[in-house]
Design an enzyme around this catalytic site. Sequence first.
Site, PDB file in Angstrom:
ATOM      1  N   HIS A   1     -32.340  51.044  43.637  1.00 31.37           N
ATOM      2  CA  HIS A   1     -33.153  50.516  45.404  1.00 31.37           C
ATOM      3  C   HIS A   1     -31.951  50.891  45.265  1.00 31.37           C
ATOM      4  O   HIS A   1     -30.252  51.401  45.202  1.00 31.37           O
ATOM      5  CB  HIS A   1     -32.826  49.140  45.508  1.00 31.37           C
TER       6      HIS A   1
ATOM      7  N   GLU B   1     -28.674  49.908  46.711  1.00 28.73           N
ATOM      8  CA  GLU B   1     -27.697  49.847  46.440  1.00 28.73           C
ATOM      9  C   GLU B   1     -27.143  49.769  45.757  1.00 28.73           C
ATOM     10  O   GLU B   1     -25.952  49.615  45.136  1.00 28.73           O
ATOM     11  CB  GLU B   1     -27.910  47.809  46.839  1.00 28.73           C
TER      12      GLU B   1
ATOM     13  N   HIS C   1     -61.695  60.420  66.501  1.00 21.36           N
ATOM     14  CA  HIS C   1     -60.767  59.979  67.441  1.00 21.36           C
ATOM     15  C   HIS C   1     -61.583  58.603  68.126  1.00 21.36           C
ATOM     16  O   HIS C   1     -60.996  57.538  68.259  1.00 21.36           O
ATOM     17  CB  HIS C   1     -59.851  60.562  69.020  1.00 21.36           C
TER      18      HIS C   1
ATOM     19  N   SER D   1     -63.782  56.731  66.814  1.00 20.54           N
ATOM     20  CA  SER D   1     -64.412  55.563  66.447  1.00 20.54           C
ATOM     21  C   SER D   1     -63.052  54.988  66.324  1.00 20.54           C
ATOM     22  O   SER D   1     -63.196  53.793  66.185  1.00 20.54           O
ATOM     23  CB  SER D   1     -64.983  56.175  65.538  1.00 20.54           C
TER      24      SER D   1
ATOM     25  N   ARG E   1     -47.010  65.213  58.414  1.00 24.65           N
ATOM     26  CA  ARG E   1     -47.979  65.367  57.984  1.00 24.65           C
ATOM     27  C   ARG E   1     -46.592  64.854  56.133  1.00 24.65           C
ATOM     28  O   ARG E   1     -47.381  64.041  55.540  1.00 24.65           O
ATOM     29  CB  ARG E   1     -48.832  66.479  57.017  1.00 24.65           C
TER      30      ARG E   1
HETATM   31  N1  AIF Z   1     -55.630  74.434  66.951  1.00 19.67           N
HETATM   32  C1  AIF Z   1     -54.483  73.597  66.135  1.00 19.67           C
HETATM   33  C2  AIF Z   1     -54.601  72.483  65.890  1.00 19.67           C
HETATM   34  N2  AIF Z   1     -55.957  72.000  65.410  1.00 19.67           N
HETATM   35  C3  AIF Z   1     -56.031  71.328  64.393  1.00 19.67           C
HETATM   36  C4  AIF Z   1     -57.205  70.893  63.762  1.00 19.67           C
HETATM   37  O1  AIF Z   1     -58.650  70.941  64.573  1.00 19.67           O
HETATM   38  C5  AIF Z   1     -57.299  71.977  62.333  1.00 19.67           C
HETATM   39  O2  AIF Z   1     -58.195  71.607  61.376  1.00 19.67           O
HETATM   40  C6  AIF Z   1     -56.298  71.416  61.867  1.00 19.67           C
HETATM   41  O3  AIF Z   1     -54.639  71.685  62.351  1.00 19.67           O
HETATM   42  C7  AIF Z   1     -56.168  72.906  60.345  1.00 19.67           C
HETATM   43  O4  AIF Z   1     -55.407  72.096  58.940  1.00 19.67           O
HETATM   44  P1  AIF Z   1     -54.185  73.117  58.486  1.00 19.67           P
HETATM   45  O5  AIF Z   1     -55.210  74.539  57.701  1.00 19.67           O
HETATM   46  O6  AIF Z   1     -53.600  72.717  57.253  1.00 19.67           O
HETATM   47  O7  AIF Z   1     -53.126  74.340  59.271  1.00 19.67           O
HETATM   48  N3  AIF Z   1     -53.413  71.247  65.731  1.00 19.67           N
HETATM   49  C8  AIF Z   1     -52.365  72.258  66.724  1.00 19.67           C
HETATM   50  O8  AIF Z   1     -51.480  71.841  66.342  1.00 19.67           O
HETATM   51  N4  AIF Z   1     -52.451  72.977  67.477  1.00 19.67           N
HETATM   52  C9  AIF Z   1     -53.474  73.972  67.518  1.00 19.67           C
HETATM   53  O9  AIF Z   1     -53.588  74.845  68.150  1.00 19.67           O
END
Ligand code: AIF
Length: 361
Positions: free
Chosen positions: A51, A53, A296, A298, A185
Amino acid sequence: MKTHEEWMDLALNLAEATIGQTSPNPSVGAVVVKDGELLGVGTHLKAGGPHAEVHAINQAGERAKGADVYVTLEPCSHYGKTPPCAELLVQSQVKKVYIACLDPNPKVTGNGVAILKQAGIEVEIGIREERALQINQHFFHYMNEKRPFITLKAATTLDGKTATATGDSKWITSQLAREDVHKQRHQYDAILVGRQTVEQDNPSLTTRLPQGGKSPIRIILDTHLSLDGDFHIFKPDSPTWIVCGKQADKNRFLNKYPHVKVIQLQTTKVDIADLMEILAEEKIESLYVEGGASVHQSFVQAGLFDECHWYIAPKLLGGDDARAVIGGTSPIKMAEAEQLVFQHIEQMGPDIKIIAKRKEE
Ligand SMILES: Nc1c(/N=C/[C@@H](O)[C@H](O)[C@H](O)COP(=O)(O)O)[nH]c(=O)[nH]c1=O
């Protein structure tokens, strides 16, 4: 000569630097100071490791005796993989311990402080408490609610669209905003999308930053295990879990994708509440839901989300047939809308980023 707040800020900076890498443990920082001299610094680097500390006290050595300790979370009092830090501080005969915030875990809150006080060590709680709570909001939420902290993330045009009618969405937001998404992420244990997003975007869902970063576990909702093809999510670069309903043919799927983990629910449709319980058992403390619209919807319908991270581009797409951010059917009355509170709004290149929290009842 630094103030108490400045020493605590140093400890908090150490904690903040490890967000995303200590799960399922919290991110903690500690510094040991005597007569204005910094004797030791420490941060918890990985679950199972020493940890914060312990690192700081080891660096201070004998000089820890009579020193002040600034720690961002109440020292632990239980024997986990390492002995309790509260005991270590007592043995080191430190003079005073400044604690930014108590451990909200009802099982342990206050125990560490009690051990220190019983040994005659002065304790002061609450310096920079707000920042300390924010650093571990995923961990605290998980400990209290026994489910992951859930963030819904969306990237939309100013008129609320996430793709054209043909499903094209490259790109809505700028490189800067998309880089911020990857920084998020890194901080989450898992990222979740629906089958349609995989079929349309073939996302990799990994963390790709110039400075590196940890990739979250990829969780894909695919009720019938119908995904089939050389999608990025089937690459071994990151763990992938597929969630399906009870009628899906798990064995057929696993024959083709043996390295993918299949979570099969006992219901025909994927019930979000059931899935969150399973993820909590798998020690997933934080979940980043990237969509699409029906996913989203759901989570909103189930009342299962804690924050919305919306990235809005100064673009107008128009079209009733363009993809909206949240799918499903609309409530009858505006009064039935999910009420949020804007927490944070910032310009990010040409775009804006909004963080909104659910309104406490
Ligand atoms: N179209 C867009 C996004 N689109 C988000 C999701 O629809 C994508 O499938 C996902 O982020 C792709 O993941 P990657 O392959 O790991 O890069 N997300 C963004 O922030 N801006 C965008 O303009």
